[in-house]
Each structure stands twice: as structure tokens, then as C-alpha cells.
Write a protein that holds these residues in place. Structure first.
Motif, PDB file in Angstrom:
ATOM      1  N   LEU A 127     -84.240  73.379 110.992  1.00 51.74           N
ATOM      2  CA  LEU A 127     -83.156  74.450 110.949  1.00 51.74           C
ATOM      3  C   LEU A 127     -82.054  74.411 111.552  1.00 51.74           C
ATOM      4  CD1 LEU A 127     -86.191  77.580 111.852  1.00 51.74           C
ATOM      5  CD2 LEU A 127     -84.885  77.198 109.555  1.00 51.74           C
ATOM      6  N   GLN A 128     -82.067  73.427 112.212  1.00 54.91           N
ATOM      7  CA  GLN A 128     -80.488  73.276 112.694  1.00 54.91           C
ATOM      8  C   GLN A 128     -79.704  72.262 111.616  1.00 54.91           C
ATOM      9  OE1 GLN A 128     -80.750  71.434 116.780  1.00 54.91           O
ATOM     10  NE2 GLN A 128     -80.878  69.647 116.219  1.00 54.91           N
ATOM     11  N   ASP A 129     -78.839  72.166 111.774  1.00 58.89           N
ATOM     12  CA  ASP A 129     -77.464  71.912 111.018  1.00 58.89           C
ATOM     13  C   ASP A 129     -76.271  71.735 112.084  1.00 58.89           C
ATOM     14  OD1 ASP A 129     -77.460  74.987 108.691  1.00 58.89           O
ATOM     15  OD2 ASP A 129     -76.798  74.709 111.062  1.00 58.89           O
ATOM     16  N   GLU A 130     -74.899  71.957 110.788  1.00 58.37           N
ATOM     17  CA  GLU A 130     -73.597  71.492 111.678  1.00 58.37           C
ATOM     18  C   GLU A 130     -74.104  73.403 111.844  1.00 58.37           C
ATOM     19  OE1 GLU A 130     -75.366  69.562 108.654  1.00 58.37           O
ATOM     20  OE2 GLU A 130     -74.583  71.421 107.652  1.00 58.37           O
ATOM     21  N   PHE A 165     -79.533  74.736 118.244  1.00 61.00           N
ATOM     22  CA  PHE A 165     -80.469  75.861 117.629  1.00 61.00           C
ATOM     23  C   PHE A 165     -81.840  75.485 118.826  1.00 61.00           C
ATOM     24  CE2 PHE A 165     -83.030  78.614 116.087  1.00 61.00           C
ATOM     25  CZ  PHE A 165     -84.168  78.743 115.116  1.00 61.00           C
ATOM     26  N   VAL A 166     -82.725  74.257 118.635  1.00 59.50           N
ATOM     27  CA  VAL A 166     -83.488  73.032 119.141  1.00 59.50           C
ATOM     28  C   VAL A 166     -83.820  73.437 120.252  1.00 59.50           C
ATOM     29  CG1 VAL A 166     -85.032  71.790 118.997  1.00 59.50           C
ATOM     30  CG2 VAL A 166     -83.718  71.785 117.315  1.00 59.50           C
ATOM     31  N   VAL A 167     -82.092  73.447 121.450  1.00 60.28           N
ATOM     32  CA  VAL A 167     -82.244  73.304 122.336  1.00 60.28           C
ATOM     33  C   VAL A 167     -81.957  74.768 122.806  1.00 60.28           C
ATOM     34  CG1 VAL A 167     -80.347  72.357 124.722  1.00 60.28           C
ATOM     35  CG2 VAL A 167     -80.798  71.010 122.638  1.00 60.28           C
ATOM     36  N   GLU A 168     -81.181  75.337 122.032  1.00 58.04           N
ATOM     37  CA  GLU A 168     -81.440  76.722 122.764  1.00 58.04           C
ATOM     38  C   GLU A 168     -83.018  77.723 122.514  1.00 58.04           C
ATOM     39  OE1 GLU A 168     -77.010  77.903 120.867  1.00 58.04           O
ATOM     40  OE2 GLU A 168     -78.990  78.860 119.929  1.00 58.04           O
ATOM     41  N   SER A 181     -75.008  59.741 115.232  1.00 58.97           N
ATOM     42  CA  SER A 181     -76.018  61.131 114.869  1.00 58.97           C
ATOM     43  C   SER A 181     -76.952  61.791 115.211  1.00 58.97           C
ATOM     44  CB  SER A 181     -75.362  61.188 113.203  1.00 58.97           C
ATOM     45  OG  SER A 181     -76.590  61.049 112.250  1.00 58.97           O
ATOM     46  N   VAL A 182     -77.088  62.376 115.315  1.00 61.53           N
ATOM     47  CA  VAL A 182     -78.385  63.036 115.985  1.00 61.53           C
ATOM     48  C   VAL A 182     -79.620  63.741 114.365  1.00 61.53           C
ATOM     49  CG1 VAL A 182     -80.549  64.464 116.468  1.00 61.53           C
ATOM     50  CG2 VAL A 182     -78.861  63.343 117.557  1.00 61.53           C
ATOM     51  N   SER A 183     -79.264  63.804 113.330  1.00 63.07           N
ATOM     52  CA  SER A 183     -79.280  64.334 112.137  1.00 63.07           C
ATOM     53  C   SER A 183     -79.926  63.052 110.622  1.00 63.07           C
ATOM     54  CB  SER A 183     -78.493  64.979 111.704  1.00 63.07           C
ATOM     55  OG  SER A 183     -77.358  63.786 110.563  1.00 63.07           O
ATOM     56  N   SER A 184     -79.980  62.126 110.832  1.00 64.72           N
ATOM     57  CA  SER A 184     -80.500  60.936 110.997  1.00 64.72           C
ATOM     58  C   SER A 184     -82.074  60.631 111.913  1.00 64.72           C
ATOM     59  CB  SER A 184     -79.109  60.293 110.789  1.00 64.72           C
ATOM     60  OG  SER A 184     -79.419  59.025 111.722  1.00 64.72           O
ATOM     61  N   VAL A 185     -81.917  60.731 112.872  1.00 64.73           N
ATOM     62  CA  VAL A 185     -83.055  60.934 113.491  1.00 64.73           C
ATOM     63  C   VAL A 185     -83.982  61.491 112.669  1.00 64.73           C
ATOM     64  CG1 VAL A 185     -84.018  60.849 115.920  1.00 64.73           C
ATOM     65  CG2 VAL A 185     -81.861  59.781 115.357  1.00 64.73           C
ATOM     66  N   THR A 186     -83.492  62.856 113.224  1.00 64.15           N
ATOM     67  CA  THR A 186     -84.371  64.838 112.579  1.00 64.15           C
ATOM     68  C   THR A 186     -84.762  63.937 111.268  1.00 64.15           C
ATOM     69  OG1 THR A 186     -82.537  65.702 113.590  1.00 64.15           O
ATOM     70  CG2 THR A 186     -83.847  66.813 112.575  1.00 64.15           C
ATOM     71  N   THR A 187     -84.114  63.571 110.339  1.00 67.33           N
ATOM     72  CA  THR A 187     -84.882  63.188 108.421  1.00 67.33           C
ATOM     73  C   THR A 187     -86.110  62.600 108.422  1.00 67.33           C
ATOM     74  OG1 THR A 187     -82.477  63.190 107.964  1.00 67.33           O
ATOM     75  CG2 THR A 187     -84.783  62.863 106.446  1.00 67.33           C
ATOM     76  N   GLU A 188     -85.513  61.206 110.063  1.00 65.13           N
ATOM     77  CA  GLU A 188     -86.509  60.310 109.788  1.00 65.13           C
ATOM     78  C   GLU A 188     -87.867  60.770 110.024  1.00 65.13           C
ATOM     79  OE1 GLU A 188     -85.518  55.660 110.665  1.00 65.13           O
ATOM     80  OE2 GLU A 188     -87.484  55.674 110.757  1.00 65.13           O
TER      81      GLU A 188
END
Lengths: 179, 233
Positions: free
Chosen positions: B34-37, B42-45, B147-154
Motif C-alpha cells: 500500500l506504500q508508494d511515492e 505509510f508503513v512507518v506511520e 531505493s526501498v521499493s525494489s526491496v519491497t518488490t522482492e
């Protein structure tokens, strides 16, 4: 009547848990819904324009309907809430002339078949087990499209009827002036 | 550049280990999705809200259990709330203890409640420190320009692998135990790998959503499979 760009669906989310409100709001917004969140069933009723009449006539509180200019297309509510539960809210909505056609979805953290059946029998469209996922929210659009289609059909029918009335009973004020 | 890649690798492994050990379940993965640009924090919040909520509830629980006459209903309400919020962020172990805690409340078992309170405090502090570590690692990557989003994808793919192993079966499906058995019997490879994978799957998959009957079935079955694989190894 020109059909302009379709308005976003407006969802009212009701949950006493702040975390769950954040979650459901984010889930709904990723599906492009316009979202309003409230933290109690009472506030939900207020938002919908339905206010509990304090005068108890024959022991039953009567909900008086204030003119409602809020356009809500779907209500999604938690079941377990202090004070008025999601089930009570569901019943109040289904008892209301102006609100009964709004689809209602119940969420609950507990998988209790009798509870689920009770809600569905009372008119809830869906019952989601918490935590609610994107897959659950994806199930909402069909219900909303169905409601919108019905609304448009009703409107078309009402417009037709108005046109028919005009033909058979021309402007009454004109008649009054002439007499 | 190499440094960032290594950091990202470490974060993937660390997150996967949290799933594997049952600290987090698929719901945490859902949060990350659910987190994006437009909502980068979002997750931390949400997790921060969980920390605040949990600490408040743990204080309430401690107070309630310290009363001369214990109000079990009130106790249960607090545990129910904690169960709900931990489930919403995927803190599986905390959620699991809450289930036992609710049973103790229902039985009005003071000893049980005290033990459960200790357990839930322990599990909470564990998952809190794990998540704080995870967020720190994310910050390191971001600070280094990665970037962290690539981590999230993996990480998401890791979760998908677990989900695919169990196929279309939901936890509400009574066939789950059979599926696990079938999986173990057709699975090739070292017994210990099977063991690890099986434990990982069972832990990962929100055990708390099962009915008590299903839960005990799966636990029994898992034990049988593990015993069987022990004989094999």
C-alpha cells in the motif's frame, strides 16, 4: 441531460480503531474511492443525516430524517464497536427510507458464521474478515456499479414520468390564474 | 553502488527472516504494497501507531491485573483491541498470544492471564525491536541514495512463493492439512530443507485465522511431517 465525467464513488468507513481506519482509507483510496472515515456508528448516522430522536414513542426511538445532502455510495463498517455496533448501524440504515438502498459491508476480526449470516440476512452486501485486503476491496466496485445503474434507471423513470405529467396536466398555476 | 546493493540484499534477507520466524505475516506484506511515492511513509506511520496503541494497552492490562478484584470483561476488551491492531499490521506472534490471553480471560484464570501478559509483553518488545531495525535499514538505504521499493518488490515475491506453495487454499479450507501432507510427500530435497520450509509456511500463513479445529489439525500434521522427515534425515 448531458452525461459528464462519472463522479468518484464516495465510501463512508466506520471503525473505532485508528489503525484500521488508516488501513481501510488507504485501501479504498488506492481503488480511487473518495473516502470519509468516522470513529463511531453514531457519528456515521449523523454524517448520513439520520439523527436519533430522543423522544421514545411506544418505547422505540424514532430516527428522524434530516434532509440529506451528503452523497454516500457505500458504507463499510466494523462489527464490534463500543456503543452502537456495526450490526445496529446496518439495521438503522436498512430501516431508513432514504438510506436503505446504500450497500453496506461489515468487517469483523472474528470468524463467527452465525454473526456473518445475521449480517447478510439483515441486508449487508458483503462480510469481510479483518484484516481487510486489497482483494476484498476489489469486490466492492460491482456492488457500486449495480447501485449506480439502478439509480440512473430510477432517475430515467422519474424523468419520463415527469414528462408524462406535463403533457397530461399542464402547469397548474396557469389554470389558477385563469379561473 | 555496490554498498547500496549489499544493503538492499541484507534488508530482503532480514525481512524474509522475520516472515520465516513468524514475527510477521502476510498482512505486513500487504501494508508494504500500500506504500508508494504518494504515501512513502505509510508503513512507518501505521506501525508507529501500533507501537503507541500497544504500549497504552499493555499499561492498561498491567493495571487491570494489579487490581484486588479483577474485571475480566475489561481485560478482555483491551486484549481484543491489542489482538486487532497486531493483526492489522501483521505482528503475528503478538496476535497469537492475544488469542491465548482471551481464553484465559474467558476462563477467568488469573494465573493464565498473568502468564499471558508476560508473554505478550515479551513478544511485543521482540517485534518492536525487529521492526525498528528494519526501518533503520531502510533509512540507511535511502540515505545512501538507494531505493526501498525494489526491496519491497522482492520481499513481495518471497511472500508469493509461500502463498503459491499452498496454492488456492485459504485457511478456511479444511483441506489445508492434506495439502501440506501432499506437499511434503512430493517434495524432493533434503529433509531439513523441507522442515524449514514447512515451518516457514505454517508460521507465515496467519495461523491465528484458523478455527481451533483446523489449527490443531495443522499442528498435529506438521508434527507428524517433521517426525517423518526426522526419520528420513
Amino acid at each position: 441531460m448531458a452525461m459528464t465525467v462519472e463522479a468518484q464513488f464516495h465510501v463512508l468507513a466506520v471503525d473505532d480503531s485508528l489503525i484500521d481506519r488508516m488501513l481501510i482509507e488507504r485501501l479504498l483510496k488506492t481503488s480511487s474511492f473518495h473516502v470519509t472515515t468516522v470513529d463511531s456508528a453514531t457519528k456515521a448516522l449523523k454524517f448520513l443525516g439520520l439523527v436519533e430522536d430522543e423522544l421514545r414513542t411506544f418505547g422505540n426511538p424514532v430516527a428522524s430524517e434530516i434532509h440529506q445532502d451528503v452523497d454516500v455510495n457505500l458504507i463499510i463498517t466494523d462489527y464490534c464497536m463500543p456503543g452502537m455496533t456495526g450490526y445496529d448501524l446496518l439495521r438503522k440504515i436498512k430501516e431508513s427510507k432514504s438510506l436503505k438502498d446504500i450497500p453496506v459491508v461489515i468487517m469483523s476480526s472474528e470468524n463467527v458464521p452465525s454473526r456473518i449470516n445475521r449480517c447478510l440476512e439483515e441486508g449487508a452486501e458483503e462480510f469481510f474478515l479483518k484484516p481487510v485486503k486489497q482483494a476484498d476491496v476489489n469486490k466492492l466496485k460491482p456492488h457500486l456499479m449495480k447501485s449506480r445503474a439502478k439509480e440512473e434507471q430510477d432517475q430515467l423513470f422519474n424523468n419520463k414520468r415527469k414528462d408524462m405529467e406535463e403533457i397530461h396536466c399542464p402547469n397548474k398555476t396557469r389554470l389558477k390564474c385563469s379561473s | 553502488m555496490d554498498g547500496i546493493v549489499q544493503l538492499q540484499r541484507q534488508l530482503v534477507d532480514y525481512t524474509a527472516s522475520l516472515f520465516h520466524e513468524g514475527f510477521l505475516d502476510d498482512q505486513f506484506n500487504q501494508l508494504q504494497q500500500l506504500q508508494d511515492e504518494s504515501n512513502p511513509d505509510f508503513v512507518v506511520e501505521v506501525v508507529t501507531l501500533f507501537f503507541e496503541d500497544a504500549e497504552r494497552l499493555l499499561n492498561e492490562l498491567t493495571k487491570a491485573l494489579g487490581q484486588p478484584s479483577i474485571d475480566f470483561k475489561r481485560l478482555d476488551t483491551h486484549v481484543h483491541q491489542l489482538k486487532g491492531s497486531s493483526s492489522s499490521i501483521g505482528a503475528q506472534r503478538v496476535q497469537g498470544v492475544c488469542i491465548s490471553f482471551r481464553n484465559s480471560c474467558e476462563e477467568q484464570n488469573v494465573e493464565g492471564c498473568l502468564k499471558n501478559l508476560q508473554q505478550v509483553k515479551h513478544e511485543y518488545s521482540l517485534v518492536k525491536s525487529k521492526l525498528e531495525t528494519l526501518f533503520r535499514m531502510e533509512q540507511q538505504i535511502l540515505a545512501a541514495g538507494g531505493s526501498v521499493s525494489s526491496v519491497t518488490t522482492e520481499v513481495h515475491h518471497v511472500c508469493q512463493r509461500y502463498t503459491r506453495s499452498l496454492g488456492p487454499y485459504s485457511l478456511q479450507n479444511a483441506n489445508l492439512p492434506n495439502k501440506l501432507l501432499r506437499f511434503s510427500s512430493t517434495s524432493t530435497g533434503h529433509a531439513s530443507a523441507l522442515r524449514t520450509h514447512l515451518v516457514g509456511m505454517v508460521n507465515f500463513f496467519q495461523i491465528s485465522k484458523m478455527s481451533p479445529g483446523q489449527h490443531s489439525k495443522v499442528v498435529t500434521l506438521s508434527k507428524q511431517i517433521l517426525m517423518h522427515s526426522n526419520c528420513m534425515s
